[in-house]
Design a protein around this motif. Structure first.
Motif, mmCIF file in Angstrom:
data_model
loop_
_atom_site.group_PDB
_atom_site.id
_atom_site.type_symbol
_atom_site.label_atom_id
_atom_site.label_comp_id
_atom_site.label_asym_id
_atom_site.label_seq_id
_atom_site.Cartn_x
_atom_site.Cartn_y
_atom_site.Cartn_z
ATOM 1 N N ASN A 97 0.852 -1.189 0.000
ATOM 2 C CA ASN A 97 0.000 0.000 0.000
ATOM 3 C C ASN A 97 0.889 1.240 0.000
ATOM 4 O O ASN A 97 1.086 1.897 1.016
ATOM 5 C CB ASN A 97 -0.916 0.003 1.220
ATOM 6 C CG ASN A 97 -1.866 -1.179 1.219
ATOM 7 O OD1 ASN A 97 -2.633 -1.356 0.288
ATOM 8 N ND2 ASN A 97 -1.801 -1.998 2.258
ATOM 9 N N CYS A 98 1.454 1.558 -1.171
ATOM 10 C CA CYS A 98 2.370 2.700 -1.289
ATOM 11 C C CYS A 98 1.600 3.999 -1.102
ATOM 12 O O CYS A 98 0.457 4.147 -1.565
ATOM 13 C CB CYS A 98 3.057 2.684 -2.647
ATOM 14 S SG CYS A 98 4.184 4.084 -2.912
ATOM 15 N N ILE A 99 2.226 4.963 -0.451
ATOM 16 C CA ILE A 99 1.576 6.246 -0.216
ATOM 17 C C ILE A 99 1.252 6.951 -1.528
ATOM 18 O O ILE A 99 0.271 7.703 -1.614
ATOM 19 C CB ILE A 99 2.464 7.151 0.679
ATOM 20 C CG1 ILE A 99 1.686 8.402 1.117
ATOM 21 C CG2 ILE A 99 3.755 7.521 -0.022
ATOM 22 C CD1 ILE A 99 2.424 9.250 2.138
ATOM 23 N N HIS A 107 -1.431 2.103 7.797
ATOM 24 C CA HIS A 107 -0.158 2.417 8.426
ATOM 25 C C HIS A 107 0.137 3.912 8.337
ATOM 26 O O HIS A 107 -0.574 4.655 7.647
ATOM 27 C CB HIS A 107 0.989 1.591 7.829
ATOM 28 C CG HIS A 107 1.304 1.899 6.393
ATOM 29 N ND1 HIS A 107 0.795 1.182 5.345
ATOM 30 C CD2 HIS A 107 2.101 2.847 5.832
ATOM 31 C CE1 HIS A 107 1.255 1.649 4.196
ATOM 32 N NE2 HIS A 107 2.047 2.668 4.455
ATOM 33 N N VAL A 108 1.160 4.327 9.067
ATOM 34 C CA VAL A 108 1.617 5.717 9.039
ATOM 35 C C VAL A 108 3.078 5.723 8.615
ATOM 36 O O VAL A 108 3.790 4.731 8.773
ATOM 37 C CB VAL A 108 1.444 6.406 10.412
ATOM 38 C CG1 VAL A 108 -0.028 6.505 10.770
ATOM 39 C CG2 VAL A 108 2.214 5.680 11.506
ATOM 40 N N MET A 109 3.522 6.851 8.061
ATOM 41 C CA MET A 109 4.896 6.973 7.604
ATOM 42 C C MET A 109 5.683 7.831 8.586
ATOM 43 O O MET A 109 5.261 8.941 8.937
ATOM 44 C CB MET A 109 4.933 7.613 6.217
ATOM 45 C CG MET A 109 6.301 7.543 5.553
ATOM 46 S SD MET A 109 6.738 5.860 5.041
ATOM 47 C CE MET A 109 5.665 5.654 3.622
ATOM 48 N N PRO A 134 7.459 2.878 6.965
ATOM 49 C CA PRO A 134 6.063 2.704 7.357
ATOM 50 C C PRO A 134 5.942 1.859 8.625
ATOM 51 O O PRO A 134 6.683 0.892 8.808
ATOM 52 C CB PRO A 134 5.457 1.968 6.162
ATOM 53 C CG PRO A 134 6.607 1.150 5.633
ATOM 54 C CD PRO A 134 7.867 1.938 5.908
ATOM 55 N N TYR A 135 4.988 2.226 9.492
ATOM 56 C CA TYR A 135 4.702 1.462 10.708
ATOM 57 C C TYR A 135 3.193 1.394 10.891
ATOM 58 O O TYR A 135 2.487 2.380 10.665
ATOM 59 C CB TYR A 135 5.359 2.100 11.934
ATOM 60 C CG TYR A 135 6.870 2.068 11.875
ATOM 61 C CD1 TYR A 135 7.574 0.916 12.202
ATOM 62 C CD2 TYR A 135 7.591 3.186 11.460
ATOM 63 C CE1 TYR A 135 8.959 0.871 12.125
ATOM 64 C CE2 TYR A 135 8.972 3.157 11.372
ATOM 65 C CZ TYR A 135 9.655 1.994 11.708
ATOM 66 O OH TYR A 135 11.023 1.954 11.621
ATOM 67 N N LEU A 177 8.941 13.119 16.940
ATOM 68 C CA LEU A 177 9.111 12.478 15.643
ATOM 69 C C LEU A 177 7.949 12.871 14.739
ATOM 70 O O LEU A 177 6.845 13.158 15.219
ATOM 71 C CB LEU A 177 9.162 10.954 15.783
ATOM 72 C CG LEU A 177 10.348 10.369 16.559
ATOM 73 C CD1 LEU A 177 10.189 8.863 16.701
ATOM 74 C CD2 LEU A 177 11.662 10.695 15.879
ATOM 75 N N GLU A 178 8.184 12.874 13.428
ATOM 76 C CA GLU A 178 7.162 13.279 12.460
ATOM 77 C C GLU A 178 6.522 12.064 11.788
ATOM 78 O O GLU A 178 7.222 11.161 11.316
ATOM 79 C CB GLU A 178 7.784 14.168 11.376
ATOM 80 C CG GLU A 178 8.124 15.570 11.845
ATOM 81 C CD GLU A 178 8.559 16.451 10.696
ATOM 82 O OE1 GLU A 178 8.168 17.622 10.660
ATOM 83 O OE2 GLU A 178 9.291 15.954 9.812
ATOM 84 N N PHE A 179 5.185 12.082 11.747
ATOM 85 C CA PHE A 179 4.432 11.008 11.095
ATOM 86 C C PHE A 179 3.407 11.603 10.141
ATOM 87 O O PHE A 179 2.922 12.724 10.337
ATOM 88 C CB PHE A 179 3.694 10.152 12.130
ATOM 89 C CG PHE A 179 4.579 9.299 12.990
ATOM 90 C CD1 PHE A 179 4.906 7.999 12.604
ATOM 91 C CD2 PHE A 179 5.075 9.784 14.189
ATOM 92 C CE1 PHE A 179 5.710 7.209 13.407
ATOM 93 C CE2 PHE A 179 5.883 9.002 14.999
ATOM 94 C CZ PHE A 179 6.207 7.700 14.604
ATOM 95 N N ARG A 180 3.050 10.789 9.134
ATOM 96 C CA ARG A 180 1.973 11.155 8.200
ATOM 97 C C ARG A 180 1.176 9.908 7.844
ATOM 98 O O ARG A 180 1.700 8.799 7.785
ATOM 99 C CB ARG A 180 2.549 11.776 6.917
ATOM 100 C CG ARG A 180 1.465 12.253 5.949
ATOM 101 C CD ARG A 180 2.044 12.755 4.648
ATOM 102 N NE ARG A 180 1.009 13.350 3.817
ATOM 103 C CZ ARG A 180 1.208 13.806 2.593
ATOM 104 N NH1 ARG A 180 2.404 13.739 2.038
ATOM 105 N NH2 ARG A 180 0.204 14.332 1.906
#
Length: 317
Positions: free
Chosen positions: A27-29, A100-102, A111-112, A149-152
């Motif tokens: 599932n690529c962003i 997931h989030v990046m 990704p996590y 930390l930064e997530f998206r």
């Protein structure tokens, strides 16, 4: 509602090729741009994670080592309480099950998949396997509470519709059991959802089965079944030591299993997967696979045969 959605789209961070982590994610962003969900739109709030935003590490717990690296439980909370004049109550954190989030650290992207999140408190938790010599792993090994930390996100395709009821097969490999927990909870927490769940977990041995307590809690529900596949399970008895693994009827293994726990000292193959199919149970069959790319490919292939699942109803996490 339309003007609200237009405002959200104007404020969304555009996607660039550099937003892809390059790991070949299913599932690529770039193919699954983070967008506000129906739940967020109905709430009339902004999802704080649609663009990269800072989260503060509230806590970290070391779980010891997995087969190929150390494991960490990390708990994050949204750090910016006010952005662009927004009040804390104007925003939420929505990470649907199976998404997931990046994480972005400099030019590094990974990704996590959260195994727990809080919509209002804007918190989430992830299970991380630190890879030896991995650049992101080295960074996460050093992070401490209060670090930012930064997530998206959220990034993913799977959306569960409780109507009509379904037969959902969730197959997880090792630490990838973590992102499957929200998928199970969303069915079991909805009293009107009559879908049935088969939760099949493949691990090296019993020591490397994570979230056993959560699985035991799920087992209290009528529509949940689970099975552990432990091909390298080995106790200290002379017979098992000589064979290189436990026998299916090993007394020590049986004593280590808890109430309603079922385990097989074998791999999950096509024949074994077929034993979980009950044609008498109605409902569309759905297969969800969590694990590395080779595991996903193998399970998807045998799933279409053993479970008679339409390829359109197979989802990779």
């Amino acid at each position: 509602m339309l003007s609200y959605l237009e405002d959200l789209e104007e404020n969304e961070e555009p996607l660039r090729d550099s937003d892809c982590c390059g790991n070949g994610c299913t599932n690529c962003i770039l193919d699954n741009k983070p967008r506000p969900s129906k739940r967020v739109l109905l709430a009339g709030k902004r999802n704080v994670i649609l663009s990269y935003t800072k989260f503060r590490l509230l806590g970290r717990e070391e779980l010891g080592s997995g087969p190929n690296g150390q494991l960490l439980l990390l708990h994050f909370a949204h750090a910016a309480e006010e952005e662009d004049g927004e009040r804390p109550g104007d925003t939420v954190l929505d990470i649907p099950p199976g998404h997931h989030v990046m994480l972005r650290v400099g030019c590094l992207l990974r990704p996590y998949s959260p195994y727990w999140s809080d919509f209002v408190a804007k918190e989430f938790r992830i299970l991380v396997k630190l890879q030896p010599e991995g650049p992101m792993s080295r960074h996460l090994q050093a992070v401490q509470p209060d670090d930012l930390l930064e997530f998206r996100g959220p990034i993913g395709q799977y959306v569960h519709d409780p109507q009509p009821a379904k037969c959902i097969y969730i197959i997880a490999q090792g630490v990838a059991i973590a992102p499957t927990l929200p998928l199970v909870r969303q069915v079991l927490d909805n009293e009107e959802d009559m879908s049935r769940l088969w939760h099949l977990v493949c691990a090296r041995d019993l020591q490397h089965v994570y979230f056993r307590e959560e699985m035991l809690e799920f087992a209290q529900f009528w529509n949940y079944r689970s099975c552990l596949y432990l091909p390298h399970q080995q106790c200290d008895s002379s017979a098992c030591q000589e064979a290189g693994h436990c026998a299916q009827q090993c007394p020590q293994l049986r004593d280590n299993l808890r109430y309603k726990e079922t385990a097989k000292v074998s791999r999950l193959d096509a024949a074994e997967l077929a034993t979980h199919l009950n044609p008498a149970i109605p409902g569309q069959r759905v297969l969800i696979v969590a694990g590395d790319s080779s595991f996903q490919k193998i399970i998807a292939q045998i799933g279409t045969q053993s479970l008679d699942v339409d390829p359109a109803n197979i989802y990779m996490l």
